[in-house]
Each structure stands twice: as structure tokens, then as C-alpha cells.
Design a protein around this motif. Structure first.
Motif, PDB file in Angstrom:
ATOM      1  N   GLY A  36     -23.346  65.168  -8.677  1.00  0.00           N
ATOM      2  CA  GLY A  36     -24.055  65.389  -7.420  1.00  0.00           C
ATOM      3  C   GLY A  36     -24.252  66.850  -7.081  1.00  0.00           C
ATOM      4  N   VAL A  75     -16.184  55.946  -0.038  1.00  0.00           N
ATOM      5  CA  VAL A  75     -15.699  57.319   0.004  1.00  0.00           C
ATOM      6  C   VAL A  75     -14.290  57.292   0.574  1.00  0.00           C
ATOM      7  CG1 VAL A  75     -16.240  59.664   0.707  1.00  0.00           C
ATOM      8  CG2 VAL A  75     -18.068  57.989   0.516  1.00  0.00           C
ATOM      9  N   GLU A 121     -16.800  58.438  -4.385  1.00  0.00           N
ATOM     10  CA  GLU A 121     -18.081  58.011  -4.918  1.00  0.00           C
ATOM     11  C   GLU A 121     -19.003  57.882  -3.717  1.00  0.00           C
ATOM     12  OE1 GLU A 121     -19.173  56.691  -7.994  1.00  0.00           O
ATOM     13  OE2 GLU A 121     -17.364  56.542  -9.193  1.00  0.00           O
ATOM     14  N   ARG A 122     -20.171  58.504  -3.778  1.00  0.00           N
ATOM     15  CA  ARG A 122     -21.146  58.335  -2.716  1.00  0.00           C
ATOM     16  C   ARG A 122     -22.333  57.571  -3.266  1.00  0.00           C
ATOM     17  NH1 ARG A 122     -20.947  61.059   2.248  1.00  0.00           N
ATOM     18  NH2 ARG A 122     -22.769  59.817   2.692  1.00  0.00           N
ATOM     19  N   CYS A 178     -12.896  65.695  -3.684  1.00  0.00           N
ATOM     20  CA  CYS A 178     -13.818  65.251  -4.717  1.00  0.00           C
ATOM     21  C   CYS A 178     -13.497  63.880  -5.258  1.00  0.00           C
ATOM     22  CB  CYS A 178     -13.835  66.267  -5.850  1.00  0.00           C
ATOM     23  SG  CYS A 178     -14.493  67.851  -5.347  1.00  0.00           S
ATOM     24  N   ASN A 206     -21.836  67.944  -1.994  1.00  0.00           N
ATOM     25  CA  ASN A 206     -22.349  67.466  -3.289  1.00  0.00           C
ATOM     26  C   ASN A 206     -22.273  65.950  -3.404  1.00  0.00           C
ATOM     27  OD1 ASN A 206     -20.046  66.596  -5.398  1.00  0.00           O
ATOM     28  ND2 ASN A 206     -19.228  68.135  -4.015  1.00  0.00           N
ATOM     29  N   LEU A 207     -21.451  65.313  -2.590  1.00  0.00           N
ATOM     30  CA  LEU A 207     -21.279  63.868  -2.656  1.00  0.00           C
ATOM     31  C   LEU A 207     -22.280  63.113  -1.794  1.00  0.00           C
ATOM     32  CD1 LEU A 207     -17.422  64.107  -2.461  1.00  0.00           C
ATOM     33  CD2 LEU A 207     -18.726  63.420  -4.472  1.00  0.00           C
ATOM     34  N   CYS A 238     -12.552  69.417  -9.174  1.00  0.00           N
ATOM     35  CA  CYS A 238     -11.914  68.989  -7.938  1.00  0.00           C
ATOM     36  C   CYS A 238     -10.615  69.711  -7.655  1.00  0.00           C
ATOM     37  CB  CYS A 238     -11.647  67.488  -7.987  1.00  0.00           C
ATOM     38  SG  CYS A 238     -13.126  66.524  -8.287  1.00  0.00           S
ATOM     39  N   TRP A 297     -20.312  61.880 -11.409  1.00  0.00           N
ATOM     40  CA  TRP A 297     -20.520  61.882  -9.952  1.00  0.00           C
ATOM     41  C   TRP A 297     -19.177  61.946  -9.241  1.00  0.00           C
ATOM     42  CZ3 TRP A 297     -25.037  62.135  -7.193  1.00  0.00           C
ATOM     43  CH2 TRP A 297     -24.921  61.961  -5.811  1.00  0.00           C
ATOM     44  N   GLY A 298     -18.239  61.124  -9.679  1.00  0.00           N
ATOM     45  CA  GLY A 298     -16.924  61.108  -9.061  1.00  0.00           C
ATOM     46  C   GLY A 298     -16.170  62.406  -9.251  1.00  0.00           C
ATOM     47  N   CYS A 344     -17.496  65.292  -9.028  1.00  0.00           N
ATOM     48  CA  CYS A 344     -18.203  66.315  -8.245  1.00  0.00           C
ATOM     49  C   CYS A 344     -19.251  67.081  -9.039  1.00  0.00           C
ATOM     50  CB  CYS A 344     -17.233  67.329  -7.630  1.00  0.00           C
ATOM     51  SG  CYS A 344     -16.217  66.629  -6.347  1.00  0.00           S
TER      52      CYS A 344
END
Length: 385
Positions: A225, A4, A12-13, A9, A175-176, A48, A219-220, A222
Motif C-alpha cells: 500500500g 484492521v 489489512e485494509r 503495520c 499506507n493502509l 513495520c 500489503w500486510g 506495509c
């Protein structure tokens, strides 16, 4: 490991597998956030990107005092600034290089305090580098900001104590996290009684499929997630918060044919909610008058999408809002059940409210809902004790 690198945004989580946090490799993170995303225009959706909404003059003034390196290495989007901050102890989830923390440290004043938590050491190094600089710049005798390394869904492990904050903010960060319930429950734990979680995030119109959740780019961006807004309402109350109050909403468009094909008929909005740690509500409505003493809000206070309080105007609020106003930092800003006001005589009735951000956008007939961003930075009003 999790990767992260920045606030906002551009993260990546880790996903959750068998109850454990796993993450993408450093190479994958570097590829996506180093090679693919070199500038804002490389983003594949507008999830984002902060909507073009006016920033209050006192916030702009505070931002101008922040060191250029802190600002240049801040990769977040937008601003999340609740009202009535003077004297408060505030926690910023996903604080990055510390830009918002230093801005908010001016709004809470020398008697207040701001803590930023982030998991990325490089970002924290920048933030900590300028603590003394900003202390001098703001004219404070000692620092009123500090930075902690840790995860937003592991606040206890990061050393943050129970019942220690008046307000928690975050912007496009929840969200991440792979465990939204844990984020909310940890926030509830560290908030004082009467405290508030005021945050902006991305929400979907229904539960996401596994394909979307596990898509690296979505996912990246936003979207992968994003929580279904109905799950936020449920989870918030399950961990102890009062029912969420919807403040703003803004439609998210993707404008990318490849991603649109994967998303199908899923829809997304960015929305700001406020959650309070207050006693369970009664069903009894109350009459209230806003006193107009919050700096920056001398004429009116836009509390949420349902209630706007004008100075000296008698407003009928439901039991839920009455409990929030009377048990939070807003208690001294209102007169409750003012004497000599007959029921129904000159009393303003609130408009119909909703917790569904998609409904709110439709009600207003616009893709954008005006921001209620504000603050309490004047010495004449001390909102937190």
C-alpha cells in the motif's frame, strides 16, 4: 469488511473495486495476523519495525505513566511526536489501544486535548477503559482525551468537525488506506488554519504495479500500500496543503528472497513529513530568529531536514517556510525580520533541501536519518491557543 485489528503495520485494509471499499475476509485476517504473525520476528520485512533511535527523556517519562494493559495491547511501531504541543488540540489517526494518545495527553497538558480514532472496537474498548485512571494519574480535574470509532479516510462520517484540530499525527497508517487522497483531504478539512499534519509512513521509489498492490503479504507488511513519494507531494498540494517538508528518512530492507523476487528493483523508505494548512507562499525570503522558548528545545529546534534553528542565530528562510512559521503555532516562537540586521551579515544560509526521501538518505551517506522527534511539554510555553 475491513480488518484492521491493530495500530501500526500489522493490518489489512480493504482494496478498492469500482470505487467501493472491499476487504479481506475475517478468516484471512485472523490467519495472517493470528496464526502467521504471533510475534514481531514473524514479520517478513522490516517495514513495520521502528528504527533504533533515541526517545527524548520527557517522552519516556510520559510513557512510564501509562497503564500496563494499554501498553501491552498496543501493536504500533515507533513514535511520532512533533514539537510545541502545550495547549494544542490533537488528533491521532489509528490510535489503537491509546498508548500514544495518553502519552500525548500529558504533553498537550490539561488545557489541551487528544482525540484518537480507530476502527477496531476491541482496541477502543481497552483505550476507553482507562480514561478515568489516566486522568487521576496525570492529576487532571477532567479527562483531556477521548476515542472515536471510524476510518481515517472518513473523518466527517466519524463526527469530527471541520477546523477543529491544531495537529494531526499518524504512524505507518496512511499506507493502509485504499484512498490516500481522501485521507489527506479529510485531514485538511478538520485542521484549523495554521494546523499541521505530522506523520510517518512508507514510500516507494516509483508507482507500484497491480501485482504488488494486490499481494496479501506485501500489503500486510506495509509495502503493497506504499505511496510513491512523488504522489504524496502532488496530492498534498492538490488538497490544499503547503508543499511537504521532509523531516526524516530511513531505508527499508526486506531480507526475504521470495518477497524480493516479487518486488524486483522497487525500493522503499520510511519517512516523516510535515504538511501545513497555511496561506499560499510568497517568493520573498525572510530573516528569522528562534527565541528558544519551546520546552525541550531550549538551545535549538530541528524543524526539518533542511532547517535547524539555534537560539539567537539569524537564519534566512525561503518564502514557503516563512509562511509556515508565521501562520502556525510556531509564530510566537520566532522573531521575524529582526531590526538592525543587514542582509548577508552574519546570516546563516540554509542547506539545500529536498522532498525526495531517497535523495536525503544518499545525501547523508547513511541508511538512517536522526529523528527530530520532540515535544513541548513545559508550562512556560503555550504553543496552541
Amino acid at each position: 469488511m475491513d480488518c484492521v485489528p491493530f495500530r501500526g503495520c500489522l493490518f489489512e485494509r480493504g482494496m478498492v473495486v469500482s470505487g467501493r471499499r472491499t476487504g479481506l475476509s475475517v478468516k484471512n485476517c485472523n490467519d495472517y495476523y493470528g496464526k502467521t504473525l504471533k510475534k514481531t520476528s514473524d514479520l517478513k520485512s522490516n517495514a513495520c519495525l521502528a528504527p533504533a533511535q533515541p526517545i527524548p527523556a520527557f517522552v519516556l517519562k510520559a510513557l512510564k505513566k501509562i497503564h500496563p494493559e494499554v501498553t501491552s495491547k498496543y501493536y504500533g511501531c515507533g513514535l511520532v511526536v512533533p514539537e510545541c504541543l502545550e495547549g494544542c488540540k490533537l488528533l491521532d489517526l489509528g490510535s489503537g489501544s491509546g498508548r500514544d494518545c495518553y502519552m500525548l495527553s500529558q504533553l498537550v497538558g490539561e488545557k489541551g486535548h487528544v482525540t484518537g480514532i480507530d476502527m477496531t472496537e476491541d482496541q477502543l474498548e481497552v483505550a476507553r477503559k482507562y480514561v478515568d485512571h489516566h486522568t487521576r494519574e496525570f492529576g487532571y480535574e477532567k479527562p483531556n482525551v477521548d476515542f472515536v470509532q471510524g476510518y481515517i479516510d472518513a473523518l466527517k462520517e466519524a463526527g469530527l468537525e471541520e477546523n477543529s484540530f491544531d495537529i494531526i499525527i499518524s504512524n505507518c497508517v496512511v499506507n493502509l488506506s485504499p484512498d490516500k487522497r481522501k485521507v489527506l483531504s479529510d485531514a485538511y478539512r478538520v485542521l484549523k488554519d495554521g494546523g499541521e499534519l505530522y506523520f510517518s509512513d512508507v514510500y516507494s521509489n516509483r508507482k507500484l504495479s497491480d501485482e504488488i498492490k494486490n499481494h496479501k503479504v506485501l500489503w500486510g507488511e506495509c509495502l503493497g500500500g506504499a505511496l510513491w513519494w512523488g504522489d504524496l507531494v502532488r496530492l498534498a498540494q492538490e488538497v490544499g496543503f503547503s508543499p511537504p517538508r521532509l523531516v526524516t528518512a530511513n531505508v527499508i530492507t526486506v531480507d526475504n528472497m521470495e518477497l524480493e523476487a516479487i518486488l524486483g528493483d522497487y525500493q522503499f523508505v520510511s519517512a516523516t513529513y510535515r504538511l501545513f494548512k497555511v496561506p499560499k507562499i510568497s517568493n520573498k525570503a525572510s530573516l528569522v530568529i528562534y527565541n528558544g522558548n519551546i520546552a525541550g528545545f531550549g538551545e535549538s529546534l530541528e524543524f526539518d531536514a533542511q532547517y535547524t534553528f539555534k537560539v539567537d542565530e539569524v537564519v534566512e528562510v525561503d518564502g514557503e517556510v516563512a509562511s509556515i512559521l508565521s501562520h502556525s503555532r510556531f509564530a510566537e516562537e520566532f522573531t521575524f525580520q529582526p531590526p538592525g540586521v543587514p542582509a548577508g551579515c552574519g546570516v546563516k544560509k540554509p542547506k539545500v533541501g529536498t522532498v525526495n526521501p531517497f535523495e536525503l538518505v544518499l545525501q547523508l551517506g547513511s541508511a538512517t536519518v536522526s529523528s527530530a522527534t520532540g515535544g513541548c511539554c513545559g508550562a512556560e510555553s503555550s504553543c496552541c491557543k
